[in-house]
Design a protein around this motif. Structure first.
Motif, PDB file in Angstrom:
ATOM      1  N   THR A  94       7.299  -1.566  -5.935  1.00 42.87           N
ATOM      2  CA  THR A  94       8.326  -0.822  -5.205  1.00 42.87           C
ATOM      3  C   THR A  94       8.511  -1.370  -3.795  1.00 42.87           C
ATOM      4  O   THR A  94       9.636  -1.555  -3.317  1.00 42.87           O
ATOM      5  CB  THR A  94       7.947   0.668  -5.133  1.00 42.87           C
ATOM      6  N   THR A 139      15.308  -6.232  -0.875  1.00 42.34           N
ATOM      7  CA  THR A 139      16.658  -5.673  -0.745  1.00 42.34           C
ATOM      8  C   THR A 139      17.091  -5.615   0.719  1.00 42.34           C
ATOM      9  O   THR A 139      18.224  -5.974   1.069  1.00 42.34           O
ATOM     10  CB  THR A 139      16.715  -4.271  -1.371  1.00 42.34           C
ATOM     11  N   ALA A 173      10.303  -4.792  -3.889  1.00 45.21           N
ATOM     12  CA  ALA A 173      11.729  -4.632  -4.207  1.00 45.21           C
ATOM     13  C   ALA A 173      12.509  -4.105  -3.002  1.00 45.21           C
ATOM     14  O   ALA A 173      13.601  -4.598  -2.689  1.00 45.21           O
ATOM     15  CB  ALA A 173      11.890  -3.687  -5.401  1.00 45.21           C
ATOM     16  N   VAL A 207      16.234  -9.816  -5.998  1.00 49.90           N
ATOM     17  CA  VAL A 207      14.921  -9.378  -6.443  1.00 49.90           C
ATOM     18  C   VAL A 207      14.394 -10.225  -7.587  1.00 49.90           C
ATOM     19  O   VAL A 207      13.271 -10.700  -7.563  1.00 49.90           O
ATOM     20  CB  VAL A 207      14.970  -7.889  -6.877  1.00 49.90           C
ATOM     21  N   SER A 208      15.188 -10.453  -8.607  1.00 47.74           N
ATOM     22  CA  SER A 208      14.706 -11.233  -9.746  1.00 47.74           C
ATOM     23  C   SER A 208      14.694 -12.708  -9.403  1.00 47.74           C
ATOM     24  O   SER A 208      15.591 -13.223  -8.738  1.00 47.74           O
ATOM     25  CB  SER A 208      15.573 -10.985 -10.978  1.00 47.74           C
TER      26      SER A 208
END
Length: 512
Positions: A423, A430, A426, A436-437
Motif C-alpha cells: 500500500t 502515485t 503504491a 505502479v506496474s
C-alpha cells in the motif's frame, strides 16, 4: 554427575544448541542476497525462514516424547547428524526450491536439538540448581537468536566467503559438539519394555500444524481470506488437529500427553510461551529487514544495530537464573519479563523510516530483557510441575508452542508487513507520478532500483514496520495475563517429584 562433569557435558550441549538456534536467524540479513543469487521470488523469501521453523515446530513434540522412551544421548547424536548433513545440503543448493526443501530437513534437526538439550539438562540437574545453569542456557539461546543476523551480515559482506557460508559455518561446530558429547555426556537410560510410539498422533499433529501454517503464509496474498482455499486449508487443519486431540486422549503413550499440558501451570506457561516465541523469531527477522531496506544500512550494520536486544536477553537471563537458584521462586521474573516485553513492543510500534536509533535501541533493549526474563524460566516452571518420566513430553510441549508462536509470528507479521508495504509503495509511486506496474517497486534488491523508486520503497518499509510491533504488543499482553494467573512456584531440590496429596486445583502439591 559431579559439578565438573556437568560443566564438561554442558559445554557440548550449549555449543550444539547455539549452532542449532543460530541457523534460524543467520540467514535473516543475508536473505536478500541469497534470494537474488538464486533468482527467487518474494513468497520464497519468507519460505526460506518459514520452512525450517515449520518443520521444527511440527517435530518438536515428537522428539520430546521419544526422549521419554529411548536413550537421550543416542537421540541427541542422531539429531546432530541430521542437522549437520542438512546444513551442508543448504550450502550447496542451486535454486530456491532446493534451499527450501533442505531448510525443512534442517528444521527437523534444529527442533530436535532445541528440546533434547533441555531434556538432558533436566535429567542431570535438580530444578532448584537448574536455575543457575538455565542462566547460561538462556544466554546462549539469546545470543544465537539475536546474534545470528550479525554473523550473517558479516559473512554476506565478506567477499571471499559469500552467503553459502551462512550454512557451512555450522558444520565444524556441530562436529566438535558431537565428539565432546560422546566423551563427556553420561545420562542414565531407563530401558522400557512397554514402548509404544504414537505414529498416528504424531503424523496428525504434524499434518494439522503444517496445513494451518501454510494457510497463514499464503492467505491474503495468493488467495483471499474469504475463499474456498481458506475454507479447505483452515477448516482442514483444524479438523485434523481435533482428530489428533481425540487420538492423543485415547492412546496409552501419546506424543503430547493431554494430562500434562492441561494442568494449570503448563497450560498458562504455554500461552505465555507463544508471546515469547513471536518476540524471538519475528523481532529478529523483521528488524534486520527494517534496518537494511527501510533505513539503508549494510547487512553488517543491520546486525550491529540489533546488539541492544542481544545485550538485554543475555544480561537478564544470566542474572535472573542466578537469583532464581538462590530464592527458588520463578513467577516474579516471568511476570516482570512479560510486562517489560509488552512495553518494549509498544515503544517499537512508534517506529517509522526516520525514528531515532536511540528510541529503537531502547525498545529493543526492553524486548530483549523481557525475553531473557521469561523464555527459559517458563520451561523451568513447567519442568518443576512434572515427574521425571514426563520431562521429555513437558519440555517438548513448551518448546513446541514457543516455536509455533515464532512460526506464526514470522508468517502473520510478514503478511501484515507485505500488505502495508504494498500500500505504501503504491501511494508513493502515485504521488510521484510513476506508473505502479512494472516500476520494480517489489524488488528485494534495493540497490538496483532507480533513486526515486528506492526512496519510496525505503519509506514504505520503514513506516510499515511499526504496525507489526503494535500487533506483537497486543499478543504479548495476552502473555502478561497468563503469567499473572500462574500459581506461586517454589522450585524443588529433587530430580523427581516426591509423592504428595492432590491440591485443590488437581495438581500435586510440590515439595521444595
Amino acid at each position: 554427575m559431579t559439578h565438573k562433569q556437568i560443566l564438561k557435558a554442558l559445554s557440548g550441549l550449549l555449543l550444539v544448541l547455539f549452532v542449532a538456534m543460530i541457523s534460524s536467524t543467520v540467514v535473516s540479513v543475508a536473505l536478500p542476497q541469497i534470494i537474488g543469487a538464486l533468482h527467487g521470488s518474494q513468497s520464497q523469501y519468507t519460505w526460506v525462514v518459514t520452512a525450517s521453523l515449520l518443520a521444527a515446530t511440527a517435530a518438536t513434540p515428537i522428539w520430546g516424547r521419544l526422549a521419554d522412551l529411548f536413550s537421550k544421548k543416542l537421540l541427541l547424536q542422531i539429531s546432530i547428524g541430521i542437522f549437520m548433513v542438512s546444513s551442508l545440503a543448504c550450502g550447496f543448493a542451486q535454486n530456491t526450491e532446493q534451499l527450501i526443501a533442505f531448510r525443512a530437513i534442517q528444521g527437523l534437526g534444529m527442533g530436535a536439538l532445541q528440546v533434547l538439550v533441555q531434556v538432558v539438562i533436566a535429567a542431570m540437574i535438580s530444578p532448584k540448581e537448574r536455575g543457575r545453569y538455565n542462566g547460561y542456557l538462556g544466554g546462549v539461546m539469546a545470543v544465537a537468536t539475536v546474534g545470528g543476523p550479525l554473523l550473517g551480515g558479516l559473512i554476506a559482506d565478506t567477499s571471499w566467503l559469500g552467503w553459502r557460508w551462512c550454512f557451512f559455518v555450522a558444520v565444524p561446530f556441530t562436529m566438535a559438539a558431537f565428539v565432546l558429547l560422546h566423551r563427556t555426556l553420561n545420562v542414565t537410560t531407563v530401558r522400557r519394555t512397554d514402548v509404544k510410539i504414537d505414529y498416528l498422533g504424531a503424523t496428525m499433529i504434524a499434518a494439522g500444524v503444517s496445513v494451518l501454517l501454510i494457510w497463514v503464509t499464503f492467505v491474503g496474498n495468493s488467495f483471499d481470506w474469504l475463499s474456498w482455499q481458506t475454507a479447505v486449508m483452515a477448516g482442514g487443519g483444524v479438523a485434523i488437529l481435533v482428530l489428533a486431540t481425540l487420538v492423543e486422549a485415547r492412546v496409552p503413550q501419546p506424543v503430547v500427553p493431554l494430562k500434562v499440558i492441561s494442568r494449570r501451570t503448563p497450560a498458562l506457561a504455554i500461552v505465555a510461551s507463544l508471546a515469547v516465541g513471536m518476540a524471538m523469531f519475528g523481532g529478529a527477522v523483521f528488524l534486520g529487514q527494517y534496518f537494511q531496506i527501510g533505513r539503508g544500512y549494510t547487512p553488517t550494520e543491520a546486525g550491529l544495530l540489533t546488539i541492544p536486544m542481544m545485550a538485554g536477553v543475555l544480561l537478564s537471563s544470566t542474572i535472573s537464573g542466578r537469583m532464581i537458584s538462590r530464592s527458588g521462586k520463578v513467577k516474579p521474573y516471568i511476570v516482570t519479563g512479560s510486562l517489560v516485553l509488552t512495553a518494549g513492543f509498544l515503544v517499537m510500534s512508534t517506529m517509522d523510516h526516520d525514528t531515532s536509533l536511540l528510541v529503537i535501541g531502547a525498545g529493543m533493549l526492553m524486548v530483549g530483557t523481557g525475553v531473557g526474563l521469561s523464555m527459559q524460566n517458563l520451561v523451568l516452571a513447567i519442568q518443576n510441575t512434572v515427574p521425571l518420566h514426563e520431562l521429555g513430553a513437558a519440555s517438548g510441549a513448551v518448546t513446541f508452542f514457543r516455536s509455533l508462536g515464532g512460526t506464526i509470528g514470522v508468517s502473520v507479521l510478514g503478511a501484515i508487513l507485505a500488505s502495508h508495504v504494498a500500500t505504501g509503495i503504491a501511494q508513493g509511486l502515485t504521488k510521484a507520478g510513476i506508473p505502479v506496474s512494472g516500476s520494480g517497486g517489489n524488488s528485494l534488491d534495493i540497490q538496483a532500483l532507480p533513486a526515486p523508486i528506492k526512496a519510496i520503497v525505503q519509506v514504505a518499509y520503514g513506516d510499515a514496520t511499526g504496525h507489526i510491533f503494535l500487533v506483537s504488543a497486543g499478543i504479548a499482553a495476552v502473555g502478561v495475563i497468563a503469567a499473572l494467573f500462574l500459581p506461586p512456584i517454589q522450585l524443588r531440590d529433587t530430580l523427581d517429584l516426591e509423592p504428595a496429596a492432590p491440591a485443590a486445583d488437581g495438581e500435586p502439591v510440590r515439595s521444595a
